[in-house]
Design an enzyme around this catalytic site. Sequence first.
Site, PDB file in Angstrom:
ATOM      1  N   TRP A 138      31.257  36.815  35.972  1.00  0.00           N
ATOM      2  CA  TRP A 138      32.532  37.255  36.551  1.00  0.00           C
ATOM      3  C   TRP A 138      32.371  38.701  36.996  1.00  0.00           C
ATOM      4  O   TRP A 138      31.288  39.273  36.845  1.00  0.00           O
ATOM      5  CB  TRP A 138      33.674  37.120  35.528  1.00  0.00           C
ATOM      6  N   ASP A 139      33.418  39.275  37.565  1.00  0.00           N
ATOM      7  CA  ASP A 139      33.257  40.642  38.058  1.00  0.00           C
ATOM      8  C   ASP A 139      33.416  41.686  36.958  1.00  0.00           C
ATOM      9  O   ASP A 139      33.624  42.859  37.233  1.00  0.00           O
ATOM     10  CB  ASP A 139      34.203  40.937  39.239  1.00  0.00           C
ATOM     11  N   TRP A 140      33.282  41.263  35.723  1.00  0.00           N
ATOM     12  CA  TRP A 140      33.144  42.150  34.560  1.00  0.00           C
ATOM     13  C   TRP A 140      32.247  41.501  33.520  1.00  0.00           C
ATOM     14  O   TRP A 140      32.048  42.038  32.445  1.00  0.00           O
ATOM     15  CB  TRP A 140      34.512  42.454  33.921  1.00  0.00           C
ATOM     16  N   GLU A 196      49.013  41.501  36.626  1.00  0.00           N
ATOM     17  CA  GLU A 196      47.638  42.000  36.779  1.00  0.00           C
ATOM     18  C   GLU A 196      47.636  43.196  37.703  1.00  0.00           C
ATOM     19  O   GLU A 196      48.193  43.145  38.801  1.00  0.00           O
ATOM     20  CB  GLU A 196      46.700  40.930  37.372  1.00  0.00           C
ATOM     21  N   ASN A 247      45.227  30.774  36.921  1.00  0.00           N
ATOM     22  CA  ASN A 247      45.101  32.144  37.401  1.00  0.00           C
ATOM     23  C   ASN A 247      44.666  32.163  38.861  1.00  0.00           C
ATOM     24  O   ASN A 247      43.565  31.711  39.196  1.00  0.00           O
ATOM     25  CB  ASN A 247      44.068  32.909  36.566  1.00  0.00           C
ATOM     26  N   GLU A 248      45.563  32.619  39.741  1.00  0.00           N
ATOM     27  CA  GLU A 248      45.280  33.028  41.115  1.00  0.00           C
ATOM     28  C   GLU A 248      44.905  31.918  42.090  1.00  0.00           C
ATOM     29  O   GLU A 248      44.481  32.208  43.208  1.00  0.00           O
ATOM     30  CB  GLU A 248      44.203  34.125  41.149  1.00  0.00           C
TER      31      GLU A 248
END
Length: 796
Positions: free
Chosen positions: A166-168, A515, A425-426
């Site tokens: 993921w982006d983290w 968020e 989510n999203e």
Amino acid sequence: MKSLSLNGTWLAKQAGENETVPGTVPGCIHTDLLAAGKINDPFYRTQEFDSYWVGETDWEYSRRFEVTDELLAHAKVTLVCHGLDTLATIHVNGMEIGRTDNMFRRYEFDILNSLTSGSNSISIRFASALNYTIRKEAERHLPGWNSGEKIGYHGYIRKEQCNFGWDWGIRTVTCGIWRDIELVASNGVRLGDVHIGQEHGIGGTVKLTVNVQANSSGERELLSTVRLRFEGETVAESNAPVCAGTSTMKLSVPEPQLWWPNNMGEQPLYDVDVTLEDATGIEVDRWTRRIGLRTLHLDRHTDEWGESFQFVVNDVPFFAKGANWIPADAYNNRVTPERYRDLVSSSADVNMNMLRVWGGGLYEEDVFYDLCDEYGICVWQDFMFACFTYPTFDDAFMATVEQEAIDNVRRLRHHASLALWCGNNELEQGLVDVEWTDVSMSWEDYSKLYDTMLPRIVAEHDGQTDYWPASPHTPGMDRADHSNPARGDAHLWDVWHGLKPFEWYRTCEHRFNSEFGFQSFPEPKTTHSYTEHEDRNITSFVMEHHQRSGIGNSIIMHYMLNWFRLPVGFEATLWTSQILQGMAMKYAVEHWRRSMPRGMGTIFWQLNDMWPVASWASIDYHHRWKALHFMARRFFAPLLVSGLEDVDKGTVEIHLTSDALLPRDVTLQWHITDASGNEIEAGEQEVQTGSNANRLAHTLHLKHLLDEHGPRDLIVWLEAYEQKKLLSENLVLFARPKHLELSREPGTTARVSANGGDAGFVVTMTTKQAALWTWIELADSDFRAHDNFVHLRPGT
């Protein structure tokens, strides 16, 4: 009933190979290989690359276990798998007894006829989840977003989505027996389900309805009994015969003690014991849980700004303050109850009252929700769907998702902290359209799951917790258009991804902000844990590898140069990034708290990390609080004083935002100094706060001082007292900090004294000249400060 745990030491090996390593259950293959020295720490430098092969490989776990004649004398023996990750084939004594395809489900297999007295064997083979998704994608494309170093097509498999990167997050596709596994033997009678309903009446009365389902082979006379205990004493009791496998019991709770979110009241918890007895009075099964007595729901009604989006507890609307929660470790078996407690208590310590369990991770362990009950942290619970499309056209996929949802709704519904079920989510933020395309799924297939199946399951198996289809979601509009702030919740990424200035947050008037975030680096001690000396430059390959949001390090530096002078050295850059992150969130949260009751919630991204990395977290992987977390204690304070400056008009609006249900008498003080901290003007005023509201308490007119000193040489210090107790303090600047004429040597000193016993130490800091964002650290030791990154004014 008898149970035999199969937790403990197993043997693990690569499928088709002979060499084994010890396997720990619950656990996962990566931690087992790490313990055996077969892989290096994936968190260190770029060693993540070296372990990618693990996720591309099939693995097998096996062990032997002893079965007694007493166990075999039972009418039924069930293998209960509380969590298998993910594509598993199970053999007992060489016979295949079942297969699994869903990490989030609880599986049961009747294995009595597969067992023998004495020594038995069990083996579980795990097929590569990564390879499975690649094969499925080759058959039919599923659109999704790639972020970080994501691999595979996680929409095709019911597994922790961020395992694929993921982006983290680190890319580490796990497998293994990740939750308990056991044998349960019974004589054909077990509790199948217990559902507790609450009815809150006029005058504070509370009645409980306890519905019991019992699984029984044959016609048996059974009695169910429920006991409600508070602080060890039984306060209510009822029983009823089981007829056709069900029974219903009702209880009236004397002098009910209501559960409240953090800072709104206490969190009393009641123990519920449900027992099942046969005709001879022998207890054959027991179910025990803790509950809190409260009403908690999402309120949406028409008001002057559109449609409300606010949570209401015990008929009281409250402003939701908190953060998004991701899995606390890339390897879930390493998250101990102590680590869960530290993260949840750290949320309560900074005045949070809500955590959003984000949909790309896990339905968390029971201990997490127990702790949220204890600390008054409401839980916004996503179902585990995030940022990808899903094969809702596949009947087998929908069948396993349905059972997944039932399992987890039943497991979590009794928690006092549970505030909301959210579908995903999203997905509505760009992944759904009229029909399937290369970049989206159809609304028709989307609705099968999020508008039909999931709300039905929540209604049938919970019945008291509200459901919300997606985050973000705007009801009654074009569902893919979230530009209208009058309805629903919002994800606001125009600052981090759109490079808007921090002040942009003050233009946003959404009803609930679920968020938004800004990144920082972890502190030096954490960074040193994954780097060598030569890596310690934010442009090094290792530092950029531990940054998964594309050009994230460049974004941090872009904003840093907007706000601060270029720090000198690597470590100063890390610390400055944390102050920068805290400032961004302070701009957002203070504005939205000033906007209440139009806006009634801010859940920033994110609370925690799953590995050591540059990220949006306020607490890093090693549980070290970043500057943001200390700042959150102030901007989430139950009573907040904040200032809204207007350089052109020369004014500062002083706002008091109060979560209290009754007005409070407050002494408001202000000190106006030059950049060195020399006092120019000061004043105070007795004011009364609003009731659970924001109030413009006073306006300072400072144009004459701005004309005389200029915006670079003026600081406004705000303080709010109640009966001489400091409740809140804040700072207002008219210029970017990099342009302030601050002293390079402000003359700060620190005095340390013991606080008595095990209560730690008191550190008293003073300064001769103004010193902003002052922090204390120990070079070689960890500690948890009550406060840090403080503004020091001479004389305080």
